[in-house]
Design a protein around this motif. Structure first.
Motif, PDB file in Angstrom:
ATOM      1  N   ILE A   1       0.842  -1.208   0.000  1.00  0.00           N
ATOM      2  CA  ILE A   1       0.000   0.000   0.000  1.00  0.00           C
ATOM      3  C   ILE A   1       0.872   1.251   0.000  1.00  0.00           C
ATOM      4  CG2 ILE A   1      -1.648   1.353   1.361  1.00  0.00           C
ATOM      5  CD1 ILE A   1      -2.786  -1.381   2.347  1.00  0.00           C
ATOM      6  N   ALA A   2       1.897   1.265   0.874  1.00  0.00           N
ATOM      7  CA  ALA A   2       2.780   2.430   0.980  1.00  0.00           C
ATOM      8  C   ALA A   2       3.593   2.630  -0.295  1.00  0.00           C
ATOM      9  CB  ALA A   2       3.707   2.268   2.181  1.00  0.00           C
ATOM     10  N   ALA A   3       4.210   1.566  -0.788  1.00  0.00           N
ATOM     11  CA  ALA A   3       5.086   1.677  -1.954  1.00  0.00           C
ATOM     12  C   ALA A   3       4.313   2.066  -3.211  1.00  0.00           C
ATOM     13  CB  ALA A   3       5.820   0.355  -2.177  1.00  0.00           C
ATOM     14  N   VAL A   4       3.148   1.444  -3.414  1.00  0.00           N
ATOM     15  CA  VAL A   4       2.348   1.769  -4.600  1.00  0.00           C
ATOM     16  C   VAL A   4       1.739   3.162  -4.460  1.00  0.00           C
ATOM     17  CG1 VAL A   4       0.435   1.038  -6.075  1.00  0.00           C
ATOM     18  CG2 VAL A   4       1.896  -0.668  -5.023  1.00  0.00           C
ATOM     19  N   GLY A   5       1.454   3.566  -3.221  1.00  0.00           N
ATOM     20  CA  GLY A   5       0.979   4.931  -2.983  1.00  0.00           C
ATOM     21  C   GLY A   5       2.012   5.963  -3.402  1.00  0.00           C
ATOM     22  N   VAL A   6       3.268   5.691  -3.103  1.00  0.00           N
ATOM     23  CA  VAL A   6       4.344   6.592  -3.512  1.00  0.00           C
ATOM     24  C   VAL A   6       4.502   6.582  -5.038  1.00  0.00           C
ATOM     25  CG1 VAL A   6       6.846   6.930  -3.452  1.00  0.00           C
ATOM     26  CG2 VAL A   6       5.592   6.535  -1.335  1.00  0.00           C
ATOM     27  N   ALA A   7       4.351   5.404  -5.654  1.00  0.00           N
ATOM     28  CA  ALA A   7       4.417   5.335  -7.117  1.00  0.00           C
ATOM     29  C   ALA A   7       3.311   6.186  -7.738  1.00  0.00           C
ATOM     30  CB  ALA A   7       4.292   3.888  -7.580  1.00  0.00           C
ATOM     31  N   PHE A   8       2.112   6.105  -7.169  1.00  0.00           N
ATOM     32  CA  PHE A   8       0.995   6.930  -7.643  1.00  0.00           C
ATOM     33  C   PHE A   8       1.356   8.412  -7.540  1.00  0.00           C
ATOM     34  CE2 PHE A   8      -2.661   9.586  -6.595  1.00  0.00           C
ATOM     35  CZ  PHE A   8      -3.536   9.303  -7.630  1.00  0.00           C
ATOM     36  N   ALA A   9       1.920   8.809  -6.404  1.00  0.00           N
ATOM     37  CA  ALA A   9       2.249  10.217  -6.177  1.00  0.00           C
ATOM     38  C   ALA A   9       3.355  10.695  -7.125  1.00  0.00           C
ATOM     39  CB  ALA A   9       2.670  10.425  -4.724  1.00  0.00           C
ATOM     40  N   ARG A  10       4.342   9.830  -7.384  1.00  0.00           N
ATOM     41  CA  ARG A  10       5.438  10.207  -8.277  1.00  0.00           C
ATOM     42  C   ARG A  10       4.925  10.497  -9.683  1.00  0.00           C
ATOM     43  NH1 ARG A  10       9.776   5.535  -6.513  1.00  0.00           N
ATOM     44  NH2 ARG A  10      10.728   6.647  -4.751  1.00  0.00           N
ATOM     45  N   PHE A  11       4.016   9.662 -10.173  1.00  0.00           N
ATOM     46  CA  PHE A  11       3.512   9.865 -11.529  1.00  0.00           C
ATOM     47  C   PHE A  11       2.468  10.981 -11.586  1.00  0.00           C
ATOM     48  CE2 PHE A  11       5.619   5.834 -12.161  1.00  0.00           C
ATOM     49  CZ  PHE A  11       6.149   5.983 -13.432  1.00  0.00           C
ATOM     50  N   THR A  12       1.848  11.281 -10.443  1.00  0.00           N
ATOM     51  CA  THR A  12       0.989  12.467 -10.387  1.00  0.00           C
ATOM     52  C   THR A  12       1.830  13.710 -10.637  1.00  0.00           C
ATOM     53  OG1 THR A  12      -0.478  11.388  -8.781  1.00  0.00           O
ATOM     54  CG2 THR A  12      -0.625  13.784  -8.943  1.00  0.00           C
ATOM     55  N   GLY A  13       3.096  13.638 -10.219  1.00  0.00           N
ATOM     56  CA  GLY A  13       4.014  14.761 -10.410  1.00  0.00           C
ATOM     57  C   GLY A  13       4.257  15.115 -11.865  1.00  0.00           C
ATOM     58  N   VAL A  14       4.019  14.169 -12.778  1.00  0.00           N
ATOM     59  CA  VAL A  14       4.153  14.469 -14.211  1.00  0.00           C
ATOM     60  C   VAL A  14       3.098  15.483 -14.621  1.00  0.00           C
ATOM     61  CG1 VAL A  14       4.036  13.503 -16.542  1.00  0.00           C
ATOM     62  CG2 VAL A  14       5.146  12.204 -14.709  1.00  0.00           C
ATOM     63  N   LEU A  15       1.900  15.356 -14.020  1.00  0.00           N
ATOM     64  CA  LEU A  15       0.802  16.280 -14.330  1.00  0.00           C
ATOM     65  C   LEU A  15       0.828  17.514 -13.435  1.00  0.00           C
ATOM     66  CD1 LEU A  15      -2.126  13.693 -14.681  1.00  0.00           C
ATOM     67  CD2 LEU A  15      -0.652  14.597 -16.473  1.00  0.00           C
ATOM     68  N   ILE A  16       1.173  17.298 -12.156  1.00  0.00           N
ATOM     69  CA  ILE A  16       1.212  18.396 -11.184  1.00  0.00           C
ATOM     70  C   ILE A  16       2.605  18.407 -10.557  1.00  0.00           C
ATOM     71  CG2 ILE A  16       0.093  19.442  -9.172  1.00  0.00           C
ATOM     72  CD1 ILE A  16      -2.329  17.633  -9.735  1.00  0.00           C
ATOM     73  N   PRO A  17       3.526  19.202 -11.080  1.00  0.00           N
ATOM     74  CA  PRO A  17       4.927  19.169 -10.647  1.00  0.00           C
ATOM     75  C   PRO A  17       5.136  19.433  -9.153  1.00  0.00           C
ATOM     76  CG  PRO A  17       4.713  20.370 -12.719  1.00  0.00           C
ATOM     77  CD  PRO A  17       3.326  20.111 -12.231  1.00  0.00           C
ATOM     78  N   TRP A  18       4.153  20.017  -8.478  1.00  0.00           N
ATOM     79  CA  TRP A  18       4.303  20.278  -7.034  1.00  0.00           C
ATOM     80  C   TRP A  18       4.562  18.986  -6.278  1.00  0.00           C
ATOM     81  CZ3 TRP A  18       1.733  19.214  -2.366  1.00  0.00           C
ATOM     82  CH2 TRP A  18       2.084  20.019  -1.274  1.00  0.00           C
ATOM     83  N   PHE A  19       4.003  17.870  -6.779  1.00  0.00           N
ATOM     84  CA  PHE A  19       4.235  16.573  -6.149  1.00  0.00           C
ATOM     85  C   PHE A  19       5.564  16.022  -6.661  1.00  0.00           C
ATOM     86  CE2 PHE A  19      -0.452  16.877  -6.026  1.00  0.00           C
ATOM     87  CZ  PHE A  19      -0.610  16.803  -4.645  1.00  0.00           C
TER      88      PHE A  19
END
Length: 491
Positions: A117-135
């Motif tokens: 859950i934690a690791a995949v959550g971070v993967a989700f957040a990292r790729f969100t950064g492609v759309l929203i660079p703040w992440f």
């Protein structure tokens, strides 16, 4: 059959408090959605570096898929015999004893499920950064000494809390998210495969990869041979196996599945076959678009190739070659959808195991309670809290590496349980019998054990800590057994 099922369901619900609302389609979405996370988009790079040749890279995925499918059809016998909440925990308890089952549940809570859950959550957040660079992991929100808390960790925690809340509202809400994101993910992946096969085939990559299919294909490193090849294949298989993991999670929700004796095994088999086909086709697309080791005469992704793709993001590199820079955003969205569904599946299923352990008097009693929506809300929130701590600590990646060996041990033990129960309890009803028994289950045990032996020799830094984590559960088992009183099911 239908009238019998309709008469039995209310009685079963009265006994457990769970609601049978997961049908076959829902179950397949839970299986496929839990299996497909971020791994298929990145681990091929590491696999390629270890086995060197395109042929062996595909072979790693094929063997991993074969093992996963054999595991599913072997587990099917156990799930049809014991279609109860807790899944693998129940199978281990029935085949061996409560302590062996507790060690599995202990490891699941401490590292496996919460770590995923934690690791995949971070993967989700990292790729969100492609759309929203703040992440971004460079966006540090809090810095205390060597400890850093980033916007990526913040989003990972928020997603974990949000999906825990949704699942605490009832299994209908949890399966709805799984169905939407699971089906979207599958459609998008098939779209990527079709688009790649129709428009992405690169003659230069085809010549580089398929002219010397079992050879080095332009690599300065020679393809390993003999025992070195066996070791390389076994170590490379770890990434592929974990990209295919979580197929067994549907068994955790046994008391919530319609016609569980049929639908658990069917969803596991159909789900694993579907994901294996997708994984093989996606890796074929990778090889048709990118040279495995890059080309000195090229630039950008073509120069790096699959094995050296930037940040191991093979899918992003392939998409960019096929569709240009804009395709990077499309892949980022696909991975966000993929990881979101994967997290939801892990959140939904894991808490059911802790519920089963608590019902046996081996875990905190409140975990054995259901809320008014018929879900183990307390267990869900305890899982959420620990997963968030792993997000904050930043140690979840290490923990997942440490537990790889232990997870495989539990798979082997569970399939050995098929043989144990055939001998000890031959008269138990078996609505489904493991296909290919005893050859296929035995083959799984031999191959998986071989991988474990190689990992013990080649990666002691990861295997021995995994054993320690499991072993720590032994004293905890006796402490918990004495501390928590046995809680009887209401009748």
């Amino acid at each position: 059959m239908q009238s019998t099922h309709q008469q039995e369901t209310p009685v079963e619900n009265q006994k457990t408090g769970f609601k049978r609302e997961i049908n076959l389609f829902d179950a397949i979405m839970i299986v496929t959605g839990g299996m497909i996370g971020s791994g298929i988009f990145i681990v091929t790079a590491d696999i390629s570096r270890q086995v060197i040749s395109p042929g062996y890279m595909l072979l790693v995925w094929a063997i991993s898929g074969f093992l996963t499918i054999v595991g599913a059809i072997s587990y099917g016998e156990l799930s049809s015999m014991f279609p109860k909440v807790g899944g693998q925990y129940v199978y281990l308890k029935e085949a061996f004893n409560k302590m062996v089952a507790f060690l599995y549940g202990w490891t699941l809570f401490l590292v496996i499920q919460t770590g995923i859950i934690a690791a995949v959550g971070v993967a989700f957040a990292r790729f969100t950064g492609v759309l929203i660079p703040w992440f971004s992991e460079s966006n540090v929100l809090l810095n205390i000494g060597s400890f850093e808390f980033t916007s990526v960790q913040l989003l990972a925690i928020f997603i974990t809390i949000f999906l825990t809340y949704v699942n605490s509202r009832g299994v209908k809400e949890g399966k709805l998210i799984q169905n939407i994101f699971g089906s979207t993910k599958l459609i998008a992946l098939f779209g990527l495969i079709i688009f790649g096969l129709l428009f992405g085939i690169n003659d230069t990559a085809v010549q580089a990869n398929f002219t010397d299919f079992w050879g080095a294909s332009g690599s300065e490193t020679a393809v390993p041979t003999g025992t070195m090849l066996i070791s390389a294949l076994a170590m490379a298989m770890v990434g592929a196996l974990f990209s295919s993991d979580a197929w067994n999670n549907i068994g955790f929700a046994g008391d919530e599945i319609v016609n569980p004796k049929r639908n658990i095994v069917l969803s596991m088999v159909l789900g694993t076959v579907l994901v294996t086909v997708i994984y093989l086709l996606i890796n074929l697309v990778y090889l048709l678009v990118l040279p495995i080791h890059g080309l000195d005469s090229a630039t950008g992704s073509m120069a790096l190739g699959i094995a050296n793709a930037e940040n191991d993001r093979v899918a992003t590199a392939v998409a960019e070659i096929i569709g240009g820079p804009g395709a990077t955003i499309a892949i980022a969205i696909l991975i966000m959808v993929s990881t979101f569904g994967c997290i939801n599946g892990a959140v939904l299923s894991g808490a059911r195991v802790y519920y089963a352990i608590a019902k046996d008097g081996l875990f905190f009693p409140k975990m054995a309670s259901l809320n008014k929506s018929g879900v183990p809300a307390f267990a869900l929130w305890m899982q959420c809290i620990w997963a968030c701590i792993l997000c904050i600590s930043g140690k979840y990646g290490d923990l997942l590496d440490y537990v790889i060996f232990a997870v495989m041990l539990f798979y082997i033990l569970t399939i050995i349980g098929v043989f144990v129960l055939r001998i000890r309890r031959p008269d138990l009803p078996r609505p489904y019998k493991a296909f290919g028994y005893p050859i296929l289950p035995a083959l799984y045990i031999v191959l998986a054990s071989g991988i474990c032996v190689v990992l013990l020799i080649e990666k002691p830094a990861f295997t021995w800590p995994g054993l320690i984590i499991v072993s720590l559960g032994i004293p905890v088992y006796y402490i918990f057994r004495n501390k928590f009183k046995q809680h009887k099911d209401s009748e």
